[in-house]
Every structure is written in C-alpha cells, then in structure tokens.
Design a protein around this motif. Structure first.
Motif, PDB file in Angstrom:
ATOM      1  N   GLU A   3       0.848  -1.195   0.000  1.00 27.20           N
ATOM      2  CA  GLU A   3       0.000   0.000   0.000  1.00 27.20           C
ATOM      3  C   GLU A   3       0.889   1.252   0.000  1.00 27.20           C
ATOM      4  OE1 GLU A   3      -3.317   0.372  -0.440  1.00 27.20           O
ATOM      5  OE2 GLU A   3      -2.600   2.425  -0.551  1.00 27.20           O
ATOM      6  N   PHE A   4       0.486   2.246  -0.781  1.00 25.37           N
ATOM      7  CA  PHE A   4       1.313   3.449  -0.894  1.00 25.37           C
ATOM      8  C   PHE A   4       0.613   4.699  -0.371  1.00 25.37           C
ATOM      9  CE2 PHE A   4       2.541   0.469  -4.275  1.00 25.37           C
ATOM     10  CZ  PHE A   4       3.865   0.255  -3.924  1.00 25.37           C
ATOM     11  N   LEU A   5      -0.516   4.530   0.331  1.00 27.97           N
ATOM     12  CA  LEU A   5      -1.246   5.721   0.790  1.00 27.97           C
ATOM     13  C   LEU A   5      -0.454   6.480   1.847  1.00 27.97           C
ATOM     14  CD1 LEU A   5      -2.546   5.157   3.872  1.00 27.97           C
ATOM     15  CD2 LEU A   5      -4.111   3.750   2.573  1.00 27.97           C
ATOM     16  N   ARG A   6      -0.690   7.789   1.899  1.00 25.91           N
ATOM     17  CA  ARG A   6      -0.052   8.642   2.913  1.00 25.91           C
ATOM     18  C   ARG A   6      -1.077   9.041   3.949  1.00 25.91           C
ATOM     19  NH1 ARG A   6       1.304  13.075  -1.366  1.00 25.91           N
ATOM     20  NH2 ARG A   6      -0.655  12.151  -2.040  1.00 25.91           N
ATOM     21  N   GLU A   7      -0.618   9.203   5.179  1.00 24.22           N
ATOM     22  CA  GLU A   7      -1.498   9.749   6.208  1.00 24.22           C
ATOM     23  C   GLU A   7      -1.851  11.180   5.820  1.00 24.22           C
ATOM     24  OE1 GLU A   7       0.015   9.293  10.173  1.00 24.22           O
ATOM     25  OE2 GLU A   7       0.679   7.256   9.743  1.00 24.22           O
ATOM     26  N   GLY A   8      -3.065  11.570   6.134  1.00 24.66           N
ATOM     27  CA  GLY A   8      -3.475  12.944   5.826  1.00 24.66           C
ATOM     28  C   GLY A   8      -4.168  13.044   4.470  1.00 24.66           C
ATOM     29  N   ILE A  66       9.449  -3.567  -3.923  1.00 26.15           N
ATOM     30  CA  ILE A  66       8.955  -2.284  -4.455  1.00 26.15           C
ATOM     31  C   ILE A  66       8.558  -1.356  -3.303  1.00 26.15           C
ATOM     32  CG2 ILE A  66       6.995  -1.183  -5.666  1.00 26.15           C
ATOM     33  CD1 ILE A  66       7.190  -3.529  -7.721  1.00 26.15           C
ATOM     34  N   LYS A  67       7.915  -1.919  -2.289  1.00 22.63           N
ATOM     35  CA  LYS A  67       7.448  -1.075  -1.176  1.00 22.63           C
ATOM     36  C   LYS A  67       8.629  -0.488  -0.397  1.00 22.63           C
ATOM     37  CE  LYS A  67       5.057   0.773   2.058  1.00 22.63           C
ATOM     38  NZ  LYS A  67       4.103   1.839   1.934  1.00 22.63           N
ATOM     39  N   HIS A  68       9.562  -1.306   0.008  1.00 23.26           N
ATOM     40  CA  HIS A  68      10.697  -0.782   0.780  1.00 23.26           C
ATOM     41  C   HIS A  68      11.563   0.146  -0.067  1.00 23.26           C
ATOM     42  CE1 HIS A  68      10.397  -3.678   4.295  1.00 23.26           C
ATOM     43  NE2 HIS A  68      10.575  -2.493   4.825  1.00 23.26           N
ATOM     44  N   SER A 101      10.578   2.002  -2.578  1.00 26.01           N
ATOM     45  CA  SER A 101       9.883   3.275  -2.827  1.00 26.01           C
ATOM     46  C   SER A 101      10.015   4.194  -1.619  1.00 26.01           C
ATOM     47  CB  SER A 101       8.398   3.034  -3.110  1.00 26.01           C
ATOM     48  OG  SER A 101       8.235   2.241  -4.250  1.00 26.01           O
ATOM     49  N   ASN A 102       9.722   3.676  -0.428  1.00 26.36           N
ATOM     50  CA  ASN A 102       9.832   4.520   0.768  1.00 26.36           C
ATOM     51  C   ASN A 102      11.271   4.980   0.985  1.00 26.36           C
ATOM     52  OD1 ASN A 102       7.148   4.533   1.340  1.00 26.36           O
ATOM     53  ND2 ASN A 102       7.283   3.467   3.292  1.00 26.36           N
ATOM     54  N   SER A 103      12.224   4.101   0.734  1.00 24.27           N
ATOM     55  CA  SER A 103      13.633   4.462   0.940  1.00 24.27           C
ATOM     56  C   SER A 103      14.070   5.511  -0.078  1.00 24.27           C
ATOM     57  CB  SER A 103      14.526   3.224   0.820  1.00 24.27           C
ATOM     58  OG  SER A 103      14.183   2.303   1.819  1.00 24.27           O
TER      59      SER A 103
HETATM   60  C1  UGA Z   1       4.835   7.533   3.454  1.00 30.00           C
HETATM   61  C2  UGA Z   1       4.799   7.389   1.915  1.00 30.00           C
HETATM   62  O1  UGA Z   1       4.751   8.674   1.300  1.00 30.00           O
HETATM   63  C3  UGA Z   1       3.577   6.566   1.475  1.00 30.00           C
HETATM   64  O2  UGA Z   1       3.614   6.372   0.060  1.00 30.00           O
HETATM   65  C4  UGA Z   1       3.609   5.217   2.184  1.00 30.00           C
HETATM   66  O3  UGA Z   1       2.478   4.436   1.847  1.00 30.00           O
HETATM   67  C5  UGA Z   1       3.636   5.441   3.694  1.00 30.00           C
HETATM   68  O4  UGA Z   1       4.807   6.230   4.037  1.00 30.00           O
HETATM   69  C6  UGA Z   1       3.696   4.079   4.352  1.00 30.00           C
HETATM   70  O5  UGA Z   1       4.683   3.365   4.129  1.00 30.00           O
HETATM   71  O6  UGA Z   1       2.713   3.675   4.982  1.00 30.00           O
HETATM   72  P1  UGA Z   1       3.547   9.097   5.239  1.00 30.00           P
HETATM   73  O7  UGA Z   1       4.562   8.610   6.216  1.00 30.00           O
HETATM   74  O8  UGA Z   1       2.105   9.060   5.586  1.00 30.00           O
HETATM   75  O9  UGA Z   1       3.671   8.273   3.843  1.00 30.00           O
HETATM   76  O10 UGA Z   1       3.880  10.614   4.912  1.00 30.00           O
HETATM   77  P2  UGA Z   1       4.691  11.448   3.814  1.00 30.00           P
HETATM   78  O11 UGA Z   1       3.779  12.448   3.231  1.00 30.00           O
HETATM   79  O12 UGA Z   1       5.413  10.573   2.882  1.00 30.00           O
HETATM   80  O13 UGA Z   1       5.736  12.226   4.749  1.00 30.00           O
HETATM   81  C7  UGA Z   1       6.714  11.530   5.496  1.00 30.00           C
HETATM   82  C8  UGA Z   1       7.636  12.509   6.169  1.00 30.00           C
HETATM   83  O14 UGA Z   1       8.483  13.144   5.219  1.00 30.00           O
HETATM   84  C9  UGA Z   1       6.943  13.654   6.927  1.00 30.00           C
HETATM   85  O15 UGA Z   1       7.597  13.864   8.155  1.00 30.00           O
HETATM   86  C10 UGA Z   1       7.091  14.839   6.016  1.00 30.00           C
HETATM   87  O16 UGA Z   1       7.081  16.055   6.690  1.00 30.00           O
HETATM   88  C11 UGA Z   1       8.461  14.560   5.399  1.00 30.00           C
HETATM   89  N1  UGA Z   1       8.667  15.207   4.097  1.00 30.00           N
HETATM   90  C12 UGA Z   1       7.931  14.844   3.026  1.00 30.00           C
HETATM   91  C13 UGA Z   1       9.654  16.166   3.980  1.00 30.00           C
HETATM   92  O17 UGA Z   1      10.364  16.519   4.935  1.00 30.00           O
HETATM   93  N2  UGA Z   1       9.852  16.748   2.749  1.00 30.00           N
HETATM   94  C14 UGA Z   1       9.139  16.399   1.653  1.00 30.00           C
HETATM   95  O18 UGA Z   1       9.398  16.961   0.571  1.00 30.00           O
HETATM   96  C15 UGA Z   1       8.149  15.431   1.799  1.00 30.00           C
END
Ligand code: UGA
Length: 435
Positions: A151-156, A203-205, A207-209
C-alpha cells in the motif's frame, strides 16, 4: 467480492473502508475490542480527512462490518488481507509476529480455498514465510494462494491516495490470484503492475527508501544553501523542473518522521545486510535526517544565545499536517533538545495535542497559536498546517517579546514575515533578512 481485512490501523482501516465503498462486502477485524466498539458506534479512531463519513456511509449500507471475530470473518470471505502492524524491534528488524499469528489463525480456521494478501509493509521473502505457515498449520488441507499487494497511501490524504493511486502493485504467484486481485482493483482505473511476490515486497521498501533519500538529499542541499546564502526553494524548483527529477519530495525541513520512513529505511538496511549488501547510502540518509533536527536547534541557539528560562512558542507537533500522528515526529526530538537547554516550551497543534501529551512532557499546551506566542522570545513552525499560513502574524509579532521566527518547514512567506518585523530563519532559505 467478500473480503476480510485483519488490522484496523491506517492501512487496514482505509483499505477496508475503500473496498467497501467500491461495492464489496468487507469485514474489518481487530483484536482491540475498544477500537472495534468505537468503529461500530460510527467513530473513527484516527484523524484522517474524509474517512469517518465514508465509514458511516458503508456501515449504513451494510457493506462494512467491524468485528473481533476473526474466525467468522475468515469463513465468510475468500480474500483475506493481512494489514497488522510490523513495528520495529530494538535491533531495527520488522517484528513479524503479528503477521505470523494471523497466518496461523487463517490456516487453522479455513475450510475452503483462500487468497491471503500481505498488505502490511514486510521484508522481502515474508510471502514465502506466510506460505510456509499456511502449509504447516493446515488441518483441513486447504489450498492457499499468497499475494503481496503493498500500500502506498499517505497519512493525511489516505482516502484519496487509496482511491486514486499512481499505481497498484500485485505480486502473485498464481494466475487465479492475479485475476481475482486484478478484478478487485479494476474499478480504480489505475495502472496495475503485476509482479512476482518478492519483487512486490521490494517495491514497497525501495519506494519509501527512495523518497526518504530525496528528502535527505534536499536537506543536505539546504545546508549548503544556508552556508552560501543561496535559496534552496529556488534550487529545488530548478531541479524539479527536470522531468527526470520531478518537483515532489524536495521540500527541505527538520527531517522526515512518522511511522513509515524511519522504520522502513532502517528495516531495508537490515534486510540488505542479511543479504550481504551494506546499504551505506541509506545509512547516510538516516544520518542527514537526524542531523536536521540538530541543525535547526543550533540555528535557534545562534540567535537567542542562552536558552535557559526563555519562552519558546512551538506551532505544530504532528509529524506532518492533516494527521494527529505523533510517532517519530521531529517535534519530539527538537523540544527535548530545547528543554535540555532550559527553554520553556508553549505549544499548539490543531489536532495532535492529545496524542502529544503522552510523548512530550513538561510543556504548556495552549488553546491556540496566539496564546502560545504571547511573550515568546522565538516562534518555531514545526508542522506546516494550513491554519498557520492563515494566522495574523502582525498580531503575533506584537504579542512576542523578541521577534525570532524559525520556519522549520519553509512554509511561510519569508519576505512578508521580514516586512512585518520578524527575524526570519528558514531551512536553506533565509528570505534575506539583510534586505
Ligand atoms: C509515506 C509514503 O509517502 C507513502 O507512500 C507510504 O504508503 C507510507 O509512508 C507508508 O509506508 O505507509 P507518510 O509517512 O504518511 O507516507 O507521509 P509522507 O507524506 O510521505 O511524509 C513523510 C515525512 O516526510 C513527513 O515527516 C514529512 O514532513 C516529510 N517530508 C515529506 C519532507 O520533509 N519533505 C518532503 O518533501 C516530503
């Protein structure tokens, strides 16, 4: 289709609710009876825009059910998603005991063929482990197929991310499971990438990395900008205009937080290590991320000199806007460092204060931004909530003792802040205080 989703955390709850909204009959299962009770009363246990009304709508339509009875759910459905937590162990490995327990329960309970889908973020080869558990504890000799569907959804923005994804990844080992999952997702009209199970897991790890790497890269550039007088916002814009780079995830700040990037980067380093690869690049990504908090605090000390007994206003505690999630929020480390120097913290966050109370001790939680800023010697923005962009900064400035403004997210209009009389400090973007 009839679906079970085990685990009602961010991923499980959003996925289950959205599958129901797509017309499926969904059982969301959790061992936490308090949470299930809350959900059955129509209350959402997390702050996530748009989720509560969607839950309400689908419960009313009798498509979405919340239960602690995992056995009943397994017997009534063909596709079972495992979306339980995979928290980090003290050594950084993902703790997969919840995943194993669910697999065992499925194996012991099922009397008919099932497709078991791993939705939680798991290390590569977990699918093989799940398949082995399903085979080992299988009294009814049931046929199980295992699929990885990260899953690639973000919180918020979870609901939108789920319903309008960039891509759907289905790592299946059988044609039947591939077809079933393809059908389930077909209403979403997104690109579906079919892979083998292991590739989907990686792919999941990966992508996040990679996203975490992008953030640390721009944070390193921000540091160079701070030391040269260049503006990282312009640098990021110039880089992002190259289609190969792209403009997203190039916002510098106080480092990434939350329950995903920190844990997943660490887990990926550990996975690589076990497979004989020293992922030094990701270790540096972590280093840079931790350093950002220290760089931010150093900036404050450079301007305020001694922090002892100085009142500091903190706006924003959640790890990012539109969530009340405090897990691994940079605000926790930053406030601790300031407190160690004797600073008195007055904080405000639109939704995360209740959760912050168990994470951060010894600070004053204020009812709004104006109350937090009154008589402060410095104002820090740690989360870029929309509400903060709309504040009356003239009023805030007038109520402060001295007028230092440290924008940890580069979210405020620096020129406007300077013209209002603030001494503005961004991350790699100073808005040119000398003008
Ligand atoms: C992240 C990934 O973006 C999702 O695709 C993934 O599904 C999720 O992890 C997960 O593995 O469950 P999330 O942690 O909800 O989502 O939030 P992000 O919007 O990715 O932000 C993560 C952190 O990075 C936040 O602290 C944010 O402030 C920071 N961030 C993000 C930055 O400092 N700069 C940026 O340009 C973007």
């Amino acid at each position: 289709m009839d679906i079970t989703v085990v685990g009602t955390g961010y991923v499980g709850l959003v996925a289950g609710t959205c599958f129901a909204d797509m017309g499926n009959r969904v059982f969301c299962v959790d061992i936490d009876s308090k949470k299930i009770g809350m959900l059955n009363d129509g209350k959402c246990p997390i702050y996530e825009p748009g989720l509560e009304p969607l839950i309400e709508k689908n419960v009313k339509a009798k498509r979405l059910f919340f239960t602690t009875d995992i056995k009943k759910a397994i017997n009534e459905t063909e596709i079972i998603f495992i979306a339980v937590g995979t928290p980090p162990k003290p050594n950084g490995d993902a703790d997969l005991s919840f995943v194993e327990n669910v697999a065992k329960t499925i194996a012991e309970t099922a009397t008919e063929p099932k497709i078991v889908v791993e939705k939680s973020t798991v290390p590569v080869e977990t699918g093989e482990r799940i398949a082995a558990v399903l085979k080992l504890y299988n009294p009814h000799n049931v046929v199980f197929e295992v699929v990885s569907n990260p899953e690639f959804l973000r919180e918020g923005s979870a609901v939108k991310d789920f319903l309008v994804p960039d891509r759907i990844v289905i790592g299946a080992s059988s044609e039947h499971a591939r077809k079933k999952l393809g059908e389930l997702y077909s209403p979403l009209k997104a690109k579906i990438l079919f892979t083998d199970v292991k590739s989907a897991e990686i792919i999941k790890h990966a992508s996040n990395s990679f996203l975490a790497t992008k953030i640390s890269f721009i944070n390193a550039i921000a540091d160079i900008c701070d030391n040269t007088g260049a503006d990282v916002k312009l640098v990021a814009e110039g880089m992002g205009l190259d289609a190969r780079i792209g403009k997203s995830f190039l916002n510098p700040g106080i480092g990434y937080g939350g329950f995903c990037f920190p844990k997943d980067v660490e887990a990926f380093i550990r996975i690589a290590e076990k497979k004989g690869y020293d992922f030094r690049l990701l270790k540096e990504v972590q280093e840079i991320n931790h350093a950002q908090r220290k760089i931010f605090v150093k900036k404050i000390e450079q301007q305020l000199w001694n922090l002892n007994n100085k009142k500091i206003c903190v706006l924003g505690l959640a790890f990012k806007p539109n969530t009340d999630d405090m897990r691994f929020a940079p605000s926790i480390d930053i406030i601790k460092m300031l407190q160690d120097e004797g600073a008195k913290i007055f904080a405000y966050d639109p939704v995360a204060m209740e959760r912050a109370k168990s994470e951060i001790r010894g600070i004053e939680f204020c009812s709004n931004a104006y109350a937090a800023a009154k008589d402060a010697e410095a104002l820090l923005v740690l989360t870029e909530w929309q509400e903060f962009l709309e504040l009356d900064f003239k009023k805030i400035r007038a109520s402060m003792k001295t007028h230092f403004l440290f924008d940890g997210r580069n979210c405020l209009d620096s020129k406007k802040m300077i013209s209002l009389g603030f001494k503005y400090f961004g991350m790699g973007s100073q808005g040119n205080n000398c003008l």
